[in-house]
Design an enzyme around this catalytic site. Sequence first.
Site, mmCIF file in Angstrom:
data_model
loop_
_atom_site.group_PDB
_atom_site.id
_atom_site.type_symbol
_atom_site.label_atom_id
_atom_site.label_comp_id
_atom_site.label_asym_id
_atom_site.label_seq_id
_atom_site.Cartn_x
_atom_site.Cartn_y
_atom_site.Cartn_z
ATOM 1 N N GLU A 51 -4.644 8.020 -2.748
ATOM 2 C CA GLU A 51 -5.159 6.744 -2.252
ATOM 3 C C GLU A 51 -5.473 5.805 -3.415
ATOM 4 O OE1 GLU A 51 -4.891 6.546 0.929
ATOM 5 O OE2 GLU A 51 -5.856 4.635 1.348
ATOM 6 N N HIS A 57 0.831 -1.205 0.000
ATOM 7 C CA HIS A 57 0.000 0.000 0.000
ATOM 8 C C HIS A 57 0.870 1.263 0.000
ATOM 9 C CE1 HIS A 57 -3.718 2.279 1.166
ATOM 10 N NE2 HIS A 57 -2.829 3.076 1.731
ATOM 11 N N GLU A 58 1.789 1.344 0.936
ATOM 12 C CA GLU A 58 2.638 2.540 1.030
ATOM 13 C C GLU A 58 3.529 2.672 -0.203
ATOM 14 O OE1 GLU A 58 1.704 4.549 3.169
ATOM 15 O OE2 GLU A 58 0.627 3.212 4.546
ATOM 16 N N HIS A 110 1.717 4.650 -2.790
ATOM 17 C CA HIS A 110 1.849 6.094 -2.523
ATOM 18 C C HIS A 110 3.227 6.586 -2.976
ATOM 19 C CE1 HIS A 110 -1.776 6.957 -0.265
ATOM 20 N NE2 HIS A 110 -1.532 6.063 0.677
#
Lengths: 502, 502
Positions: free
Chosen positions: B295, B265-266, B269
């Site tokens: 997001e 997830h990170e 980003h």
Amino acid sequence: MAEQINVETAYREYVKKIAAYNEALAVIFWDLRTGAPAKGTAQRSEVIGMLAAEVFQLSTSEEMGRFITLLTSTDGLSATTKIMIEKSREEYDRNKKIPAHEYKEFVILQSKSESAWMEAREKNDFSIYEPYLEQMVSYTRKFVDYWGYTDHPYNTLLDKYEPDMTVEILDRVFGELRERIVPLVQRIAQSNHKPETSFLYTHFSKEDQEAFSLNILQQLGYDFEAGRLDETVHPFATGINRGDVRITTRYDENDFRGAVFGSIHECGHAIYEQNISKELTGTLLDTGTSMGIHESQSLFFENFIGRNIHFWEKQYPVLKEYASEQFADVSLEDFYRGINESKPSFIRVDADELTYPLHIMVRYELEKELFSGTLEVKDLPDAWNKKYQEYLGITPRNDAEGILQDIHWADGSFGYFPSYALGYMYAAQIKHTMTEELPNFDAYLQKGDITPIRTWLNTHIHQYGSTKKPLEILQATTGEGLNAAYLISYLEEKYSQIYQLD
Amino acid sequence: MAEQINVETAYREYVKKIAAYNEALAVIFWDLRTGAPAKGTAQRSEVIGMLAAEVFQLSTSEEMGRFITLLTSTDGLSATTKIMIEKSREEYDRNKKIPAHEYKEFVILQSKSESAWMEAREKNDFSIYEPYLEQMVSYTRKFVDYWGYTDHPYNTLLDKYEPDMTVEILDRVFGELRERIVPLVQRIAQSNHKPETSFLYTHFSKEDQEAFSLNILQQLGYDFEAGRLDETVHPFATGINRGDVRITTRYDENDFRGAVFGSIHECGHAIYEQNISKELTGTLLDTGTSMGIHESQSLFFENFIGRNIHFWEKQYPVLKEYASEQFADVSLEDFYRGINESKPSFIRVDADELTYPLHIMVRYELEKELFSGTLEVKDLPDAWNKKYQEYLGITPRNDAEGILQDIHWADGSFGYFPSYALGYMYAAQIKHTMTEELPNFDAYLQKGDITPIRTWLNTHIHQYGSTKKPLEILQATTGEGLNAAYLISYLEEKYSQIYQLD
């Protein structure tokens, strides 16, 4: 009266802002050295430039000028404010005397010179670095002219790192020191009683070295809630603020001494800054008072605690727990003699505690000549090699193990080197007084609780931060000015015993 | 003309300074979250306050006002400068409309409110936090009055995080989504074909999880020369500059999913920020354009890559190498079904990808009512619990697993929550278009080289930074406005298959 309080308050708020920028810069520098990603550093340099320019602007602004004028002629200021004003004025005058464009040229040159030095060192070729070093020297000579000097141009440079230190004092103490160390080094070379050292170079895993270092730091009283230990190529301590004083170390799996003594050394720096009086936060006085006094604390910990046999009475069994079997057959006495081996070598940062001051004296003599104008940069490598032969009895085989080893001249830190040896003499002198007041010094090390030692240093030195000058601290703590005799007798006693000299 | 170029250049230099302060702040925040010593943080807060005040001052100064006026009426500016001026004006107007003393009161309240929230959560007692939350809401309502609004007061808050997003759009898409997800969740609850999940909770050492995460990040194209992975309690990604985009994760040795999917997830980003056009450095446009688009990138990586069975065709054997024997008897199919288990739960950050949007909708409905004035803070816990029952079929047993779980309201981030669900819808819509243009999408995952996918995202989204607004990006990339249908069909297809629904 109301007016005065307002000006004092406004001035201190103004200084707080400078302190805040300095703290931001300190975080950024720590980050850069401990693992900031390579691709972000060019942009990060812009940020540093911006913040540094802001600090420069704030400390040379008309507003600062007005504060200094107003408060200098004001009665009833707090003692701290008075010292702050004095420091602000020194900084203001120093910076105002350099024409802005020349300072800017110098800053640009500085970074080019560092790059050239790095390349020169890598390629072992002084000629790459020589033209930059020439310019660094010539700018610095010009700056000394702007600043003015008393007795010797080099005094002005010394004063930047060690307020009130002079060539006259250094010539005396370095002379006394050299006169006794050089023959001692020669007698050791002829001794038949040399320590066994092979166990120093056996494999010691990085993880175990780290765990042992953490254990030692804890025992020495380094406050981990006000600090942290990280790994870097070039170890350092940095006081970001007095509640955040970080240290770094490096690990060589084939020689544990770098990590262990390095950690203890940086711990000495850090414990100094962690114990500065809380009231000095935001005043710019919450740092060590000089490079020399700072080094006195790191060397006190590294040498007078860390290389003391009583320290190892307690710690050697601990070390053995963290190590594998390499020390099983090595007695405490042999271990102690091994870690204190002394012999002439080329690289300052790897030198033992006896020969270390000679490395500093070489640099001091050369710097002094550079700024009295009796030596030119082109003749430096030759002069360097001759001094090494004269003081240490060895001649570097090339410039990488000679004149190219230190960054200090590349970044213009002329006048810095003497602090290392001064710190050592301060430490020995402080140790002498401390032992009179704390006769159980060795017993504290044996027990592994140095609280009384640390408290003594807190009381006499640490708490004051930069509110007292180095020689004031030395005088107040030891009752006399700088005296090389204490270091001399420490070295003579210790090494006569280790090498069984007559 | 010369005059205009000078003003444009001067303005861009001025903005560079703001960007430099922001970068310094970003380093300091990263440091605070990853291990700054506790005793230094009070003083560090002063530094943050000082730098933040400087940024505020620079963006609301008379000088900035003059730049905006002069350059708004100037022709021939570069496209980037035009967008910068627009952003500067928005910021200037927004900040100028709040009376300075009220803004200051709000900032002070903000930190008190966060502390009260932390205490309330620890003690599971909403009443500790309630008076602070009331004040946060009342200040925010007042600010909305100062700023003004179109159609609905909440639109002004939405616009801060997701420019041009409105209640009208959200009511439509969230309505469509809820109408299809709620029944799907209910059908799953009745399915007889539930995944086996016990292997998810077997011991997986932190070191091995970290090594596996690093391996995956490398494969996904996270650039470690422009970033680093650290450990924190609350994982995050931070773009300090585009060459320094760091991520953090946390390790639970009894559930590897947090670290693995959190890292992915990170990574989404971070890859966004690492690939913003270099030309945007120092313009304040070198960040993601909105919380929602940001997001969309993290959820694209986490869900559409990381929870895709084809991804695990390649990665499951790799995972097994890093794990001990717990997966030996678990087939790929069973592993895939296990990591995609879905069931209603109380805590948003632990929710699965199907029920997650329902958590967001609860918060959206409540925020909307708070700012239309139909709901008061004292009635919030009750309203919260009713909505959870209505949307997820479960009622929190206490406030800690209910209304006290998120920090967002405590620090005044009203209007932020919808971005999470918006990002998810954007991601599904983007994925739909991408698959049309890259029909071999699944094959790239199978091979373990997602370069074509990343390049596509770079081209359509990443490079632009904040130069395009979120809905512009969506329109340009997918050819239509926000459409919930793509997320709905993704979820219906995937979960019908996993739970073998008819």
